[in-house]
Write an enzyme that holds these catalytic residues in place. Structure first.
Site, PDB file in Angstrom:
ATOM      1  N   CYS A   4      -4.110  -1.216  -2.088  1.00  0.00           N
ATOM      2  CA  CYS A   4      -4.276   0.234  -2.160  1.00  0.00           C
ATOM      3  C   CYS A   4      -5.232   0.487  -3.314  1.00  0.00           C
ATOM      4  CB  CYS A   4      -2.923   0.883  -2.439  1.00  0.00           C
ATOM      5  SG  CYS A   4      -2.997   2.640  -2.806  1.00  0.00           S
TER       6      CYS A   4
ATOM      7  N   ASP B 171       0.873  -1.182   0.000  1.00  0.00           N
ATOM      8  CA  ASP B 171       0.000   0.000   0.000  1.00  0.00           C
ATOM      9  C   ASP B 171       0.909   1.230   0.000  1.00  0.00           C
ATOM     10  OD1 ASP B 171      -2.267   1.680   0.262  1.00  0.00           O
ATOM     11  OD2 ASP B 171      -2.015   1.764   2.424  1.00  0.00           O
ATOM     12  N   SER B 172       0.310   2.383  -0.247  1.00  0.00           N
ATOM     13  CA  SER B 172       1.067   3.628  -0.175  1.00  0.00           C
ATOM     14  C   SER B 172       1.564   3.888   1.251  1.00  0.00           C
ATOM     15  CB  SER B 172       0.174   4.789  -0.606  1.00  0.00           C
ATOM     16  OG  SER B 172      -0.987   4.806   0.202  1.00  0.00           O
TER      17      SER B 172
ATOM     18  N   CYS C  33     -11.006   3.087  -0.171  1.00  0.00           N
ATOM     19  CA  CYS C  33      -9.653   3.455   0.252  1.00  0.00           C
ATOM     20  C   CYS C  33      -9.352   2.609   1.475  1.00  0.00           C
ATOM     21  CB  CYS C  33      -9.601   4.942   0.608  1.00  0.00           C
ATOM     22  SG  CYS C  33      -8.026   5.435   1.350  1.00  0.00           S
TER      23      CYS C  33
ATOM     24  N   HIS D  77      -7.676   3.096   3.969  1.00  0.00           N
ATOM     25  CA  HIS D  77      -7.658   3.804   5.259  1.00  0.00           C
ATOM     26  C   HIS D  77      -9.056   3.885   5.884  1.00  0.00           C
ATOM     27  CE1 HIS D  77      -3.657   5.179   4.235  1.00  0.00           C
ATOM     28  NE2 HIS D  77      -3.570   5.840   5.375  1.00  0.00           N
TER      29      HIS D  77
ATOM     30  N   GLU E 282      -4.555   8.820   9.696  1.00  0.00           N
ATOM     31  CA  GLU E 282      -3.132   8.741  10.048  1.00  0.00           C
ATOM     32  C   GLU E 282      -2.870   9.404  11.404  1.00  0.00           C
ATOM     33  OE1 GLU E 282      -0.212   7.741   8.051  1.00  0.00           O
ATOM     34  OE2 GLU E 282      -1.472   6.760   6.562  1.00  0.00           O
TER      35      GLU E 282
END
Ligand code: DGL
Length: 267
Positions: free
Chosen positions: A74, A11-12, A185, A187, A153
Site C-alpha cells: 500500500c 494493503d488497506s 497507488c 489500485h 472498487e
C-alpha cells in the site's frame, strides 16, 4: 519461523492483490498470506498517526501467523509507516515506493517524472524526496487522484465518467511534459489501459508491482529466506470485513478467482 513460512503482504483493501499477483508469478514456490483491511479502507484520507496504528496492528497479525517477511503493498502505508515498522519488526520489511522510484528513474529520458497517488501519499512527499535523493536533477510533479480508488472498487475501469475524471487529474501532468508517470497507488494499475489513452504519447506508466516482486526475491536471497519447497506455495487471504461482491472485485485485482477468504477482527 522457517524458510517455508509465508511472505506477509497487506494493503488497506484490495489494491495490494496486484502486488500479490506479481509476487506469486515471480516466486511461485513461496507461500503468501495477505490481509486487506477492507473494514477501514481507504487509508488515503486518514491521518499519518492512524495509518501507522493500523499498519502496526496488521503487521502484528501477519507476524503471529508466522510471516518471514512483510511487504507493505500500500503506497499510503509505505509512505507513512514503513520506517517505523522497520525499527520495531525483526523480519525484513519492504514497501512499494522505493521499487517504483528505481523503475521510474530507469525509464525516464527527459528526467521529468509525474507521480499520482492518494491525498496522504502525495502530501507525505515520499516519492519526491526519494526521487530527488537518487537523482538531484530530476523534475517531479505530483497530483492526488482521490476519485480513482472508488472508481476501481466499483469496477468502473473505463467509460465516459472514468475518462472525464482521468482527463481532469492528468491535465497538469501532461501539460508539464512528464515522460514517466508513477502509479503511486496499488489500485491504479487496473486503470492502466484507460490512463495510457489519456497521457501524452510515449509516456511510460510505472506500475511498481513487478519491481516489488523483484525486490522481494532479492531480500529473501540476501537473508537466506527463500523457500525450498518443490510444490507451489499456498495463498491465504484475510480481510477485516467481507463486503458483498468482494470475490468479484478481488478477482479483478488478482487476475484469477479467489476462494476461502477469512475474516479477522484486529484488536
Ligand atoms: N491501496 C492504497 C494505496 O496504495 C490506496 C487505497 C487507500 O486509500 O487506502 O495507497
Amino acid at each position: 519461523m522457517t524458510n517455508n513460512s509465508p511472505i506477509g503482504i497487506f494493503d488497506s483493501g484490495l489494491g495490494g492483490l496486484t502486488v500479490v499477483r506479481a509476487i506469486r508469478e515471480a516466486l511461485p514456490r513461496e507461500a503468501v498470506i495477505y490481509l486487506g483491511d477492507t473494514a477501514r479502507v481507504p487509508y488515503g484520507n486518514k491521518s499519518p498517526a492512524l495509518v501507522l496504528e493500523y499498519a502496526q496492528q496488521i503487521t502484528d497479525f501477519l507476524l503471529s501467523s508466522g510471516a518471514k517477511m512483510i511487504v507493505v503493498a500500500c503506497n499510503t502505508a509505505s509512505a507513512l509507516a514503513l520506517e517505523a515498522l522497520r525499527k520495531t519488526v525483526e523480519v525484513p520489511v519492504i514497501g512499494v515506493i522505493e521499487p517504483g522510484v528505481e523503475t521510474a528513474l530507469k525509464a525516464t529520458l527527459n528526467h521529468h517524472i509525474g507521480v499520482i497517488g492518494t491525498i496522504a501519499t502525495v502530501s507525505s512527499g515520499s516519492y519526491e524526496t526519494l526521487l530527488r535523493k537518487r537523482n538531484k536533477t530530476v523534475k517531479v510533479i505530483s497530483r492526488p487522484c482521490p476519485l480513482f480508488v472508488p472508481l476501481v472498487e466499483e469496477g468502473w475501469l473505463e467509460g465516459d465518467v472514468t475518462t472525464a475524471v482521468i482527463k481532469h487529474y492528468l491535465q497538469p501532468l501532461n501539460q508539464a511534459g512528464v515522460d514517466t508517470l508513477i502509479l503511486g497507488c496499488t489500485h491504479y494499475p487496473l486503470l492502466k489501459p484507460a490512463l495510457q489513452e489519456q497521457v501524452n504519447p510515449g509516456t511510460v506508466l510505472v506500475d511498481s508491482a513487478e519491481a516489488v516482486a523483484a525486490e522481494t526475491a532479492r531480500v529473501l536471497d540476501k537473508n537466506g529466506l527463500r523457500s525450498d519447497r518443490s510444490e507451489k506455495g499456498t495463498f491465504n487471504c484475510f480481510v477485516t470485513d467481507l463486503p458483498a461482491r468482494f470475490e468479484t472485485v478481488a478477482g479483478r485485482f488478482l487476475g484469477t478467482g479467489l476462494a476461502g477468504i477469512e475474516t479477522v477482527h484486529l484488536p
